[in-house]
Design a protein around this motif. Sequence first.
Motif, PDB file in Angstrom:
ATOM      1  N   ASN A 174       0.824  -1.214   0.000  1.00 56.48           N
ATOM      2  CA  ASN A 174       0.000   0.000   0.000  1.00 56.48           C
ATOM      3  C   ASN A 174       0.856   1.261   0.000  1.00 56.48           C
ATOM      4  N   LEU A 175       1.945   1.247   0.748  1.00 49.26           N
ATOM      5  CA  LEU A 175       2.821   2.420   0.774  1.00 49.26           C
ATOM      6  C   LEU A 175       3.490   2.606  -0.589  1.00 49.26           C
ATOM      7  N   ALA A 176       4.089   1.547  -1.121  1.00 51.34           N
ATOM      8  CA  ALA A 176       4.855   1.667  -2.363  1.00 51.34           C
ATOM      9  C   ALA A 176       3.980   2.096  -3.523  1.00 51.34           C
ATOM     10  N   VAL A 177       2.779   1.533  -3.616  1.00 52.76           N
ATOM     11  CA  VAL A 177       1.928   1.843  -4.764  1.00 52.76           C
ATOM     12  C   VAL A 177       1.477   3.305  -4.725  1.00 52.76           C
ATOM     13  N   VAL A 178       1.209   3.838  -3.541  1.00 48.54           N
ATOM     14  CA  VAL A 178       0.791   5.234  -3.437  1.00 48.54           C
ATOM     15  C   VAL A 178       1.954   6.168  -3.749  1.00 48.54           C
ATOM     16  N   VAL A 179       3.113   5.881  -3.191  1.00 50.97           N
ATOM     17  CA  VAL A 179       4.283   6.723  -3.452  1.00 50.97           C
ATOM     18  C   VAL A 179       4.597   6.749  -4.941  1.00 50.97           C
ATOM     19  N   ASP A 180       4.522   5.591  -5.594  1.00 51.78           N
ATOM     20  CA  ASP A 180       4.879   5.527  -7.013  1.00 51.78           C
ATOM     21  C   ASP A 180       3.804   6.124  -7.914  1.00 51.78           C
ATOM     22  N   ASP A 181       2.542   5.887  -7.609  1.00 51.97           N
ATOM     23  CA  ASP A 181       1.487   6.481  -8.435  1.00 51.97           C
ATOM     24  C   ASP A 181       1.538   8.009  -8.351  1.00 51.97           C
ATOM     25  N   HIS A 182       1.820   8.530  -7.163  1.00 47.74           N
ATOM     26  CA  HIS A 182       1.959   9.984  -7.035  1.00 47.74           C
ATOM     27  C   HIS A 182       3.185  10.475  -7.810  1.00 47.74           C
ATOM     28  N   PHE A 183       4.291   9.768  -7.669  1.00 49.82           N
ATOM     29  CA  PHE A 183       5.525  10.160  -8.352  1.00 49.82           C
ATOM     30  C   PHE A 183       5.334  10.170  -9.867  1.00 49.82           C
ATOM     31  N   GLN A 184       4.593   9.214 -10.392  1.00 50.72           N
ATOM     32  CA  GLN A 184       4.399   9.110 -11.834  1.00 50.72           C
ATOM     33  C   GLN A 184       3.246   9.973 -12.343  1.00 50.72           C
ATOM     34  N   GLY A 185       2.561  10.655 -11.439  1.00 50.05           N
ATOM     35  CA  GLY A 185       1.479  11.534 -11.850  1.00 50.05           C
ATOM     36  C   GLY A 185       0.259  10.804 -12.357  1.00 50.05           C
ATOM     37  N   VAL A 186       0.010   9.604 -11.862  1.00 51.49           N
ATOM     38  CA  VAL A 186      -1.130   8.804 -12.317  1.00 51.49           C
ATOM     39  C   VAL A 186      -2.432   9.485 -11.910  1.00 51.49           C
ATOM     40  N   THR A 187      -3.317   9.685 -12.880  1.00 48.48           N
ATOM     41  CA  THR A 187      -4.589  10.359 -12.612  1.00 48.48           C
ATOM     42  C   THR A 187      -5.750   9.386 -12.459  1.00 48.48           C
ATOM     43  N   GLU A 188      -5.606   8.184 -13.011  1.00 45.84           N
ATOM     44  CA  GLU A 188      -6.662   7.170 -12.871  1.00 45.84           C
ATOM     45  C   GLU A 188      -6.017   5.798 -12.842  1.00 45.84           C
ATOM     46  N   ILE A 189      -6.484   4.977 -11.909  1.00 45.13           N
ATOM     47  CA  ILE A 189      -5.959   3.622 -11.746  1.00 45.13           C
ATOM     48  C   ILE A 189      -7.029   2.646 -12.209  1.00 45.13           C
ATOM     49  N   VAL A 190      -6.713   1.931 -13.284  1.00 51.22           N
ATOM     50  CA  VAL A 190      -7.608   0.914 -13.834  1.00 51.22           C
ATOM     51  C   VAL A 190      -6.978  -0.440 -13.532  1.00 51.22           C
ATOM     52  N   ARG A 191      -7.673  -1.270 -12.786  1.00 53.01           N
ATOM     53  CA  ARG A 191      -7.109  -2.552 -12.356  1.00 53.01           C
ATOM     54  C   ARG A 191      -8.246  -3.514 -12.037  1.00 53.01           C
ATOM     55  N   GLY A 192      -7.884  -4.740 -11.611  1.00 55.69           N
ATOM     56  CA  GLY A 192      -8.884  -5.757 -11.349  1.00 55.69           C
ATOM     57  C   GLY A 192      -9.658  -5.529 -10.064  1.00 55.69           C
ATOM     58  N   ALA A 193     -10.859  -6.101 -10.017  1.00 60.85           N
ATOM     59  CA  ALA A 193     -11.744  -5.919  -8.860  1.00 60.85           C
ATOM     60  C   ALA A 193     -11.222  -6.595  -7.603  1.00 60.85           C
ATOM     61  N   ASP A 194     -10.210  -7.447  -7.721  1.00 62.02           N
ATOM     62  CA  ASP A 194      -9.621  -8.060  -6.531  1.00 62.02           C
ATOM     63  C   ASP A 194      -8.889  -7.042  -5.676  1.00 62.02           C
ATOM     64  N   LEU A 195      -8.650  -5.846  -6.212  1.00 59.47           N
ATOM     65  CA  LEU A 195      -7.952  -4.800  -5.462  1.00 59.47           C
ATOM     66  C   LEU A 195      -8.892  -3.707  -4.966  1.00 59.47           C
ATOM     67  N   ILE A 196     -10.194  -3.984  -4.963  1.00 53.35           N
ATOM     68  CA  ILE A 196     -11.147  -2.991  -4.442  1.00 53.35           C
ATOM     69  C   ILE A 196     -10.917  -2.756  -2.953  1.00 53.35           C
ATOM     70  N   ALA A 197     -10.769  -3.829  -2.175  1.00 52.74           N
ATOM     71  CA  ALA A 197     -10.699  -3.684  -0.713  1.00 52.74           C
ATOM     72  C   ALA A 197      -9.575  -2.762  -0.252  1.00 52.74           C
ATOM     73  N   PRO A 198      -8.329  -2.917  -0.719  1.00 53.01           N
ATOM     74  CA  PRO A 198      -7.269  -2.037  -0.205  1.00 53.01           C
ATOM     75  C   PRO A 198      -7.325  -0.607  -0.727  1.00 53.01           C
ATOM     76  N   THR A 199      -8.269  -0.299  -1.620  1.00 51.97           N
ATOM     77  CA  THR A 199      -8.334   1.047  -2.183  1.00 51.97           C
ATOM     78  C   THR A 199      -8.539   2.092  -1.091  1.00 51.97           C
ATOM     79  N   VAL A 200      -9.363   1.790  -0.097  1.00 50.40           N
ATOM     80  CA  VAL A 200      -9.614   2.789   0.947  1.00 50.40           C
ATOM     81  C   VAL A 200      -8.354   3.071   1.758  1.00 50.40           C
ATOM     82  N   ARG A 201      -7.486   2.068   1.909  1.00 48.97           N
ATOM     83  CA  ARG A 201      -6.231   2.293   2.603  1.00 48.97           C
ATOM     84  C   ARG A 201      -5.318   3.194   1.766  1.00 48.97           C
ATOM     85  N   GLN A 202      -5.314   2.965   0.483  1.00 44.99           N
ATOM     86  CA  GLN A 202      -4.468   3.779  -0.391  1.00 44.99           C
ATOM     87  C   GLN A 202      -4.961   5.222  -0.445  1.00 44.99           C
ATOM     88  N   ILE A 203      -6.273   5.413  -0.539  1.00 52.16           N
ATOM     89  CA  ILE A 203      -6.816   6.773  -0.522  1.00 52.16           C
ATOM     90  C   ILE A 203      -6.472   7.456   0.800  1.00 52.16           C
TER      91      ILE A 203
END
Length: 299
Positions: A174-203
Amino acid sequence: MARQDYVGRFAPSPSGELHFGSLIAALGSYLQARAHQGHWLVRIEDIDPPREIPGAAHTILRQLEHYGLHWDGDVLWQSRRHDAYRAALDWLHQQGLSYWCTCTRSRIQQLGGFYDGHCRGRVTPPAEAAALRLQQRHPVHHFTDVLRGTLVADSAMAAEDFIIHRRDGLFAYNLAVVVDDHFQGVTEIVRGADLIAPTVRQISLYQHFGWPVPDYLHLPLALNHDGNKLSKQNHAPALPGGDPRPVIMAALHFLHQPDIPGWQDLPLAHILAQAVDNWSVADIPLAAAHNTSFSNAPH
């Protein structure tokens, strides 16, 4: 509506070759980015060496190229980003937003699966191995998914002080994905529904850092004949190395995208270009479905 500043990404872990379920996530994120006239990035999430297979990362990149999914810019490797993760952890510590925890997994399971804040207030590392937890000050109880609308989190998960650095010394996903998505300027994350649950932690982490939160779109999962999601852990077969066009058409069919008449006579690049022109998020199904046989790709 096109967004010139749109940045999407595909971020596989090198724990095995891409399979049909991986292709769904890669293709969906690629088409969404291209339909917005945006950038599509690839990141290799190689921060968990015990789970990685030697050579898998380069195989994944070759598979993406074989299927015509060409990314923009350089590939980002998480294994080369440790300094950025340490800096993020240091900042959280300086803000009083993290603490050491020695609670075992079995203890937390006995509590019902969610941590109870037992070690909160600990400011110095203990003698034994310990994890670092975020001191939760911005719980996220729901978020809006571009495809699925409002999704409500388990209240215990939303309130939990979750791990941001593991007791084995590895950085938490959760830490690495947030740090990297911010670093890369990602505006939308499109991924599988198996990652719905940790989304609230990342937000929640975005909010603790004071960073803008990207949009989220979770695609349906491809299932095997036993009703389990296709995954490397379930030994899903790797994508075939032959003609990629029937497999791409099967993936488009899985996502309920319009047929492309005469695709058998078209170059792969033309098929993907038409798929971008036809791309419709509104037509994507919500539910998981069984893997479509490549031989049953629409004709």
